[in-house]
Design an enzyme around this catalytic site. Structure first.
Site, PDB file in Angstrom:
ATOM      1  N   HIS A   1       2.125  -3.825   3.345  1.00  0.00           N
ATOM      2  CA  HIS A   1       3.121  -3.379   2.662  1.00  0.00           C
ATOM      3  C   HIS A   1       2.803  -1.699   3.347  1.00  0.00           C
ATOM      4  CE1 HIS A   1       3.008  -6.114  -0.672  1.00  0.00           C
ATOM      5  NE2 HIS A   1       3.485  -5.367  -1.402  1.00  0.00           N
TER       6      HIS A   1
ATOM      7  N   GLU B 183       4.526   2.892   0.490  1.00  0.00           N
ATOM      8  CA  GLU B 183       5.402   2.630  -0.335  1.00  0.00           C
ATOM      9  C   GLU B 183       4.648   3.879  -1.829  1.00  0.00           C
ATOM     10  OE1 GLU B 183       2.966  -0.161  -3.036  1.00  0.00           O
ATOM     11  OE2 GLU B 183       3.974  -0.045  -4.682  1.00  0.00           O
TER      12      GLU B 183
ATOM     13  N   ASP C  79       9.361  -7.070  -6.401  1.00  0.00           N
ATOM     14  CA  ASP C  79       7.911  -6.847  -6.527  1.00  0.00           C
ATOM     15  C   ASP C  79       6.708  -8.031  -7.455  1.00  0.00           C
ATOM     16  OD1 ASP C  79       5.250  -5.615  -5.404  1.00  0.00           O
ATOM     17  OD2 ASP C  79       6.054  -3.830  -6.116  1.00  0.00           O
TER      18      ASP C  79
END
Ligand code: ADE
Ligand code: ZN
Length: 345
Positions: free
Chosen positions: A204, A207, A285
């Site tokens: 990740h 974000e 997600d």
């Protein structure tokens, strides 16, 4: 494939019908409130909310951390191998209904091992569901172990050590949890070790965090995909790098909306990422928390942003290109995609 325009009222049916890969789904984020309460009762786990309705009402998030606090509490009800199986199976059934034909599921073992659940219990349950998915649902399912970035690199190394006996049940490792303040560099050595082990690498990045985190995920961790990455347009040089190296971004529009990364879905930058030539994909997600599984992400995002049938094709094709499936399997997926688009034109 050159896709002829289709009538706007037929677009949702096309989005539903097209085969697709899901590359960014946290399996603990698929735990529906009803299942959380059923497991909490069975396993005598205390929850901070008295019932399903009040838990659901708490799903009014302001940022990533406000979600993570509730998400980790929800995951704390899982104890047995069968419960990990049941959670994964419930997701896989929903994915099959959305015409997902390939899924690469994240799981967060540290959330469970720190409560005394063994790595074997977690991986065996999830892996057994993956094995059943092919014959019973027609889905190729694989597992990606995620390290929690708010914990130390030493903790990540211990987690990797505990997972090594199950190495052949994993296709890769990822990095998730609280992003800002925990840059990818913190995990440089453990990702280096995972690379030596031949595991695929994702993280990740971008974000909520800055483009600098996407750069270091690529250059320090050497990841093959970026999870989210929606902050990348702030840095034109980064956009050029992502496009030139065909680094897939696993974008999660409803997540971004619920976590206030974008104020409105109509302002989401998915279209801009595609226009810039990036290998962007659509994913759910944590679908139990963010208001929809994969097709809901497609349908709501297309309705809000005006994306076209050609872009639907591109997003599905990108999901197969970005997957870690073998080349022959990826070619088969694209053939199936072509068949469905041909049937709509
Ligand atoms: N864990 C589960 N969902 C996440 C997200 N969207 N970002 C970071 N960590 C997560
Ligand atoms: Zn995520």
């Amino acid at each position: 494939m050159n896709v002829p325009p289709i009538a706007p009222d037929r677009l949702p049916a096309l989005l539903r019908a097209m085969p697709k890969a899901e590359l960014h789904i946290h399996i603990e984020g698929s735990l529906e409130p009803e299942l959380i309460f059923a497991l909490a009762r069975r396993n005598r786990v205390e929850l901070a909310y008295p019932d399903v309705e009040s838990l659901r009402r708490a799903y009014a998030f302001t940022n990533l951390q406000s979600f993570l606090d509730i998400y980790y509490a929800g995951a704390s009800v899982l104890l047995t191998e069968q419960e990990f199986y049941d959670m994964a199976w419930a997701y896989l059934e929903r994915a099959a209904a959305d015409n997902v034909i390939r899924t690469e599921m994240f799981f967060d073992p540290q959330t469970h091992t720190e409560r005394g659940v063994s790595m074997q219990t977690v991986i065996d349950g999830l892996h057994r569901a993956c094995m059943d998915a092919k014959p019973r649902l027609g889905i190729d399912a694989a597992l990606i172990l995620c390290f929690l970035r708010h914990l130390s690199e030493e903790d990540a190394f211990e987690t990797l050590e505990a997972a090594l006996p199950f190495r052949d049940k994993l296709i890769g490792v990822g990095l998730d949890s609280s992003e800002v303040g925990h840059p990818p560099e913190k995990f440089a050595r453990v990702f280096g070790r995972c690379r030596e082990l031949g595991l695929h690498l994702v993280a990740h990045a971008g974000e909520e965090g800055p483009p600098a985190y996407v750069w270091s995920a690529l250059d320090v961790l050497k990841v093959e995909r970026i999870d989210h990455g929606v902050q990348s347009p702030k840095d034109p040089a980064l956009m050029k790098r992502l496009a030139e190296d065909r680094i897939p971004l696993t974008v999660c529009p409803l997540s971004n909306l619920k976590l206030c990364v974008f104020p409105e879905l109509s302002q989401h930058n998915l279209g801009a990422l595609l226009d810039a030539g990036l290998v962007a994909t659509v994913n759910s997600d944590d679908p139990a928390y963010f208001g929809g599984y994969l097709n809901e992400n497609f349908i709501q995002t297309f309705a809000a942003t005006g994306l076209t049938a050609q872009q639907a094709w591109q997003l599905a094709a990108n999901s197969f290109e970005g997957s870690f499936a073998e080349a022959s399997a990826r070619r088969g997926y694209i053939d199936r995609l072509e068949d469905v688009f041909a049937s709509f034109s």
